[in-house]
Design an enzyme around this catalytic site. Structure first.
Site, mmCIF file in Angstrom:
data_model
loop_
_atom_site.group_PDB
_atom_site.id
_atom_site.type_symbol
_atom_site.label_atom_id
_atom_site.label_comp_id
_atom_site.label_asym_id
_atom_site.label_seq_id
_atom_site.Cartn_x
_atom_site.Cartn_y
_atom_site.Cartn_z
ATOM 1 N N GLU A 160 0.821 -1.203 0.000
ATOM 2 C CA GLU A 160 0.000 0.000 0.000
ATOM 3 C C GLU A 160 0.860 1.260 0.000
ATOM 4 O OE1 GLU A 160 -3.731 2.021 2.337
ATOM 5 O OE2 GLU A 160 -3.501 -0.162 2.280
ATOM 6 N N HIS A 217 -1.660 -5.856 12.912
ATOM 7 C CA HIS A 217 -2.553 -6.415 11.899
ATOM 8 C C HIS A 217 -1.974 -7.698 11.337
ATOM 9 C CE1 HIS A 217 -4.430 -7.056 7.980
ATOM 10 N NE2 HIS A 217 -5.478 -6.410 8.463
ATOM 11 N N GLU A 248 -3.788 -11.268 11.525
ATOM 12 C CA GLU A 248 -3.890 -11.949 10.240
ATOM 13 C C GLU A 248 -2.729 -12.877 9.920
ATOM 14 O OE1 GLU A 248 -6.505 -11.785 8.465
ATOM 15 O OE2 GLU A 248 -7.574 -10.092 9.352
ATOM 16 N N VAL A 276 -4.171 3.482 14.389
ATOM 17 C CA VAL A 276 -5.477 3.800 14.956
ATOM 18 C C VAL A 276 -5.972 2.631 15.793
ATOM 19 C CG1 VAL A 276 -6.028 5.249 12.965
ATOM 20 C CG2 VAL A 276 -6.874 2.895 13.041
ATOM 21 N N HIS A 280 -10.238 -3.638 14.321
ATOM 22 C CA HIS A 280 -9.482 -4.748 14.901
ATOM 23 C C HIS A 280 -9.284 -4.551 16.401
ATOM 24 C CE1 HIS A 280 -8.746 -7.174 11.460
ATOM 25 N NE2 HIS A 280 -8.089 -6.239 10.807
#
Length: 333
Positions: A160, A217, A248, A276, A280
């Site tokens: 990303e 994450h 994940e 943030v 999750h």
């Protein structure tokens, strides 16, 4: 026109490129549609994105969307994945942007989100418009910006982050100078700063009976290695009561639970290792759902303390992003 960017930093020093090709020497790639490199965690299955849900996330009107016109010749565009949690967006992404504005008074600070799903949901639910990256870049062009600094709030140099680089590249003829700052965890010094920021926040819990579990994450791609490195940095510095896991990927919840069970702990503090504290953090980590991290540790007999504070709330993290932005600005000469 001159085109300069800092697409990423190697682990030892900034790598400045005078042409568009290539990123830094730290080529970590994330799997498609996995925003783990952001450490921002509102996903398409976020319950806050379900229009049927009565889901309260705070007052959106308190958040500055930073999409006004009237930009000067110098702009600092802060690019984030985004979150639909209004209060947390203001306390994390908004706080980073405000720190940038205070640190760089000669630059007009603007916002761009990469998640169109988040943008559309906030618009539908709250009537608040947030620019995506293309809209933010178009706004800069229309306002006559000459020098554009782009600072992503990604955790790592992954897919990303590189998507942002590629999108900005399509505007090479629109500005006299463009530069892109490095993600949060790039150099060894960055890891030390983040480690210190986290351990300063959890110091009061260190009684020998408390473990701190940091939930990231995660991604199945190579950039997932940042979590193992953060774990190593913590333990090398003597913070052996701190553990890093991911939602994940690896280390998994089961992995972290097993590590904690090897110690003589009575209490577990759960905190997100994400910019943030969104979906999750609120659901996978802190909810009473059967498969949440909170439920897993409580089921194993631990007292659980929840701290819903994203990394973006911490002044040291805001300052680190500003340092990356400063390095990018310095490269403009």
């Amino acid at each position: 026109m001159e085109w300069k960017r800092i697409g990423a930093l190697s682990l030892s020093a900034a790598l400045l490129l005078a042409a568009l090709a290539g990123c830094g020497s730290q080529q970590q790639q994330d799997a498609p549609d996995a925003p783990g490199q952001d450490a921002v965690d509102t996903l398409p299955d976020d319950p806050a994105l379900d229009p049927e849900e009565d889901y309260t996330t705070g007052d959106a009107s308190l958040d500055d969307t930073r999409n006004a016109d009237g930009i000067g010749e110098d702009e600092l565009l802060v690019v984030s994945f985004g979150t639909s949690y209004n209060d947390n967006r203001r306390l994390t992404i908004g706080a980073i942007e405000q720190h940038m504005e205070d640190a760089f008074p000669d630059y007009d600070v603007r916002r761009g989100f990469t998640s169109q799903i988040i943008i559309e949901h906030v618009k539908r639910r709250d009537g608040v418009s947030i620019d995506n990256v293309g809209e933010a870049l178009d706004r800069a062009v229309e306002n006559g910006v000459k020098r554009l600094v782009v600072q992503p709030t990604h955790l790592m140099n992954g897919l990303e982050y590189n998507d942002v680089v590629d999108e900005v590249a399509t505007y090479t003829d629109a500005f006299e100078q463009v530069v892109i700052g490095a993600p949060l965890l790039t150099s060894d010094e960055d890891f030390q700063i983040v480690m210190q920021a986290v351990t300063d926040e959890t110091a009061d819990y260190m009684d020998g009976k408390t473990a701190v579990v940091l939930m990231g994450h995660g991604t199945e791609a190579a950039s997932n290695s940042v979590y193992a490195k953060m774990q190593q940095v913590l333990h090398d510095a003597g913070h052996t009561d701190h553990y890093v896991g991911t939602v994940e990927a690896a280390p998994t919840l089961d992995d972290v639970l097993a590590m904690v069970q090897q110690g003589d702990y009575e209490r577990v503090v759960l905190r997100p290792l994400m910019i943030v504290a969104g979906d999750h953090a609120n659901n996978d980590m802190a909810s009473d759902e059967e498969d949440s991290w909170k439920s897993a540790f409580e089921g194993a007999g631990y007292e659980v303390v929840i701290e819903l504070r994203g990394l973006g709330e911490l002044p040291a993290i805001q300052q680190l992003f500003a340092q990356h932005a400063q390095a990018a600005i310095d490269s403009l000469g």
